[in-house]
Motif scaffolding. Sequence first.
Motif, PDB file in Angstrom:
ATOM      1  N   ARG A  77      18.087  11.008   2.761  1.00 38.94           N
ATOM      2  CA  ARG A  77      18.145  10.261   1.490  1.00 38.94           C
ATOM      3  C   ARG A  77      17.159   9.106   1.490  1.00 38.94           C
ATOM      4  N   LEU A  78      17.023   8.437   2.622  1.00 39.98           N
ATOM      5  CA  LEU A  78      16.067   7.335   2.746  1.00 39.98           C
ATOM      6  C   LEU A  78      14.653   7.820   2.482  1.00 39.98           C
ATOM      7  N   HIS A  79      14.275   8.947   3.072  1.00 43.46           N
ATOM      8  CA  HIS A  79      12.916   9.467   2.896  1.00 43.46           C
ATOM      9  C   HIS A  79      12.675   9.957   1.469  1.00 43.46           C
ATOM     10  N   VAL A  80      13.670  10.517   0.848  1.00 46.33           N
ATOM     11  CA  VAL A  80      13.540  10.931  -0.556  1.00 46.33           C
ATOM     12  C   VAL A  80      13.331   9.692  -1.429  1.00 46.33           C
ATOM     13  N   ALA A  81      14.105   8.646  -1.187  1.00 44.41           N
ATOM     14  CA  ALA A  81      13.971   7.406  -1.965  1.00 44.41           C
ATOM     15  C   ALA A  81      12.582   6.786  -1.766  1.00 44.41           C
ATOM     16  N   GLU A  82      12.095   6.778  -0.526  1.00 45.51           N
ATOM     17  CA  GLU A  82      10.753   6.238  -0.257  1.00 45.51           C
ATOM     18  C   GLU A  82       9.691   7.049  -0.983  1.00 45.51           C
ATOM     19  N   GLY A  83       9.850   8.362  -1.003  1.00 45.00           N
ATOM     20  CA  GLY A  83       8.912   9.221  -1.718  1.00 45.00           C
ATOM     21  C   GLY A  83       8.925   8.947  -3.209  1.00 45.00           C
ATOM     22  N   ASN A  84      10.118   8.742  -3.764  1.00 47.17           N
ATOM     23  CA  ASN A  84      10.228   8.422  -5.187  1.00 47.17           C
ATOM     24  C   ASN A  84       9.564   7.087  -5.505  1.00 47.17           C
ATOM     25  N   LEU A  85       9.749   6.092  -4.645  1.00 49.65           N
ATOM     26  CA  LEU A  85       9.115   4.791  -4.862  1.00 49.65           C
ATOM     27  C   LEU A  85       7.593   4.898  -4.785  1.00 49.65           C
ATOM     28  N   THR A  86       7.086   5.727  -3.898  1.00 49.20           N
ATOM     29  CA  THR A  86       5.645   5.923  -3.789  1.00 49.20           C
ATOM     30  C   THR A  86       5.100   6.625  -5.027  1.00 49.20           C
ATOM     31  N   ALA A  87       5.840   7.583  -5.550  1.00 49.90           N
ATOM     32  CA  ALA A  87       5.420   8.252  -6.787  1.00 49.90           C
ATOM     33  C   ALA A  87       5.367   7.255  -7.943  1.00 49.90           C
ATOM     34  N   LEU A  88       6.331   6.340  -8.012  1.00 53.71           N
ATOM     35  CA  LEU A  88       6.305   5.302  -9.040  1.00 53.71           C
ATOM     36  C   LEU A  88       5.101   4.380  -8.861  1.00 53.71           C
ATOM     37  N   LEU A  89       4.760   4.064  -7.615  1.00 52.49           N
ATOM     38  CA  LEU A  89       3.581   3.235  -7.346  1.00 52.49           C
ATOM     39  C   LEU A  89       2.310   3.941  -7.809  1.00 52.49           C
ATOM     40  N   GLU A  90       2.246   5.237  -7.603  1.00 56.11           N
ATOM     41  CA  GLU A  90       1.102   6.034  -8.085  1.00 56.11           C
ATOM     42  C   GLU A  90       0.999   5.952  -9.601  1.00 56.11           C
ATOM     43  N   ALA A  91       2.140   6.092 -10.283  1.00 56.48           N
ATOM     44  CA  ALA A  91       2.140   6.020 -11.746  1.00 56.48           C
ATOM     45  C   ALA A  91       1.735   4.620 -12.207  1.00 56.48           C
ATOM     46  N   PHE A  92       2.243   3.593 -11.545  1.00 63.14           N
ATOM     47  CA  PHE A  92       1.847   2.227 -11.874  1.00 63.14           C
ATOM     48  C   PHE A  92       0.344   2.054 -11.694  1.00 63.14           C
ATOM     49  N   GLY A  93      -0.193   2.601 -10.610  1.00 73.02           N
ATOM     50  CA  GLY A  93      -1.631   2.509 -10.366  1.00 73.02           C
ATOM     51  C   GLY A  93      -2.449   3.140 -11.473  1.00 73.02           C
ATOM     52  N   SER A  94      -1.988   4.251 -11.994  1.00 68.66           N
ATOM     53  CA  SER A  94      -2.699   4.899 -13.104  1.00 68.66           C
ATOM     54  C   SER A  94      -2.647   4.039 -14.366  1.00 68.66           C
ATOM     55  N   ARG A 105     -10.797  -1.813   4.261  1.00 68.81           N
ATOM     56  CA  ARG A 105     -10.153  -1.243   5.452  1.00 68.81           C
ATOM     57  C   ARG A 105      -8.742  -1.785   5.644  1.00 68.81           C
ATOM     58  N   ASP A 106      -8.479  -3.003   5.178  1.00 67.43           N
ATOM     59  CA  ASP A 106      -7.140  -3.574   5.291  1.00 67.43           C
ATOM     60  C   ASP A 106      -6.220  -3.039   4.199  1.00 67.43           C
ATOM     61  N   VAL A 107      -6.748  -2.937   2.989  1.00 62.80           N
ATOM     62  CA  VAL A 107      -5.933  -2.491   1.862  1.00 62.80           C
ATOM     63  C   VAL A 107      -5.518  -1.027   2.020  1.00 62.80           C
ATOM     64  N   VAL A 108      -6.437  -0.174   2.439  1.00 60.02           N
ATOM     65  CA  VAL A 108      -6.105   1.257   2.525  1.00 60.02           C
ATOM     66  C   VAL A 108      -5.138   1.573   3.663  1.00 60.02           C
ATOM     67  N   THR A 109      -4.964   0.649   4.592  1.00 59.72           N
ATOM     68  CA  THR A 109      -4.017   0.897   5.683  1.00 59.72           C
ATOM     69  C   THR A 109      -2.631   0.313   5.397  1.00 59.72           C
ATOM     70  N   MET A 110      -2.472  -0.333   4.239  1.00 57.72           N
ATOM     71  CA  MET A 110      -1.167  -0.894   3.889  1.00 57.72           C
ATOM     72  C   MET A 110      -0.189   0.231   3.540  1.00 57.72           C
ATOM     73  N   ARG A 111       1.041   0.075   3.986  1.00 57.39           N
ATOM     74  CA  ARG A 111       2.091   1.026   3.636  1.00 57.39           C
ATOM     75  C   ARG A 111       2.457   0.846   2.167  1.00 57.39           C
ATOM     76  N   PRO A 112       2.998   1.880   1.538  1.00 58.68           N
ATOM     77  CA  PRO A 112       3.406   1.744   0.140  1.00 58.68           C
ATOM     78  C   PRO A 112       4.343   0.556  -0.099  1.00 58.68           C
ATOM     79  N   SER A 113       5.239   0.286   0.820  1.00 61.03           N
ATOM     80  CA  SER A 113       6.151  -0.860   0.647  1.00 61.03           C
ATOM     81  C   SER A 113       5.377  -2.175   0.646  1.00 61.03           C
ATOM     82  N   GLU A 114       4.322  -2.269   1.431  1.00 54.81           N
ATOM     83  CA  GLU A 114       3.485  -3.468   1.449  1.00 54.81           C
ATOM     84  C   GLU A 114       2.685  -3.597   0.153  1.00 54.81           C
TER      85      GLU A 114
END
Length: 86
Positions: free
Chosen positions: A11-28, A58-67
């Motif tokens: 469940r934790l990994h599914v939630a993290e994946g959903n949050l990353t998908a939302l971050l992708e949509a926000f980025g668009s 190089r610093d930005v692309v290595t940040m985790r989605p939560s960061e």
Amino acid sequence: MNKAQFENVQRLHVAEGNLTALLEAFGSDLAEKEGYKDVGGLEAVHVYLIRKYGWLPRDVVTMRPSELRLALHVEMQGWTLRPELR
């Protein structure tokens, strides 16, 4: 690990994946707002943070989605997923 622990981890990994998908949509949406051409999703988030704070790519692309979400906390206030993506 027992079954209950596994299900919690799952469940934790599914939630993290959903949050990353939302971050992708926000980025668009951010790319459209900022007038970025040919970038969207996480790439637009990276461009935004590099331009706003002068951080090295190089610093930005290595940040985790939560960061990334933490760095964009103010920008994401009030943002909602477009209805057609729900």
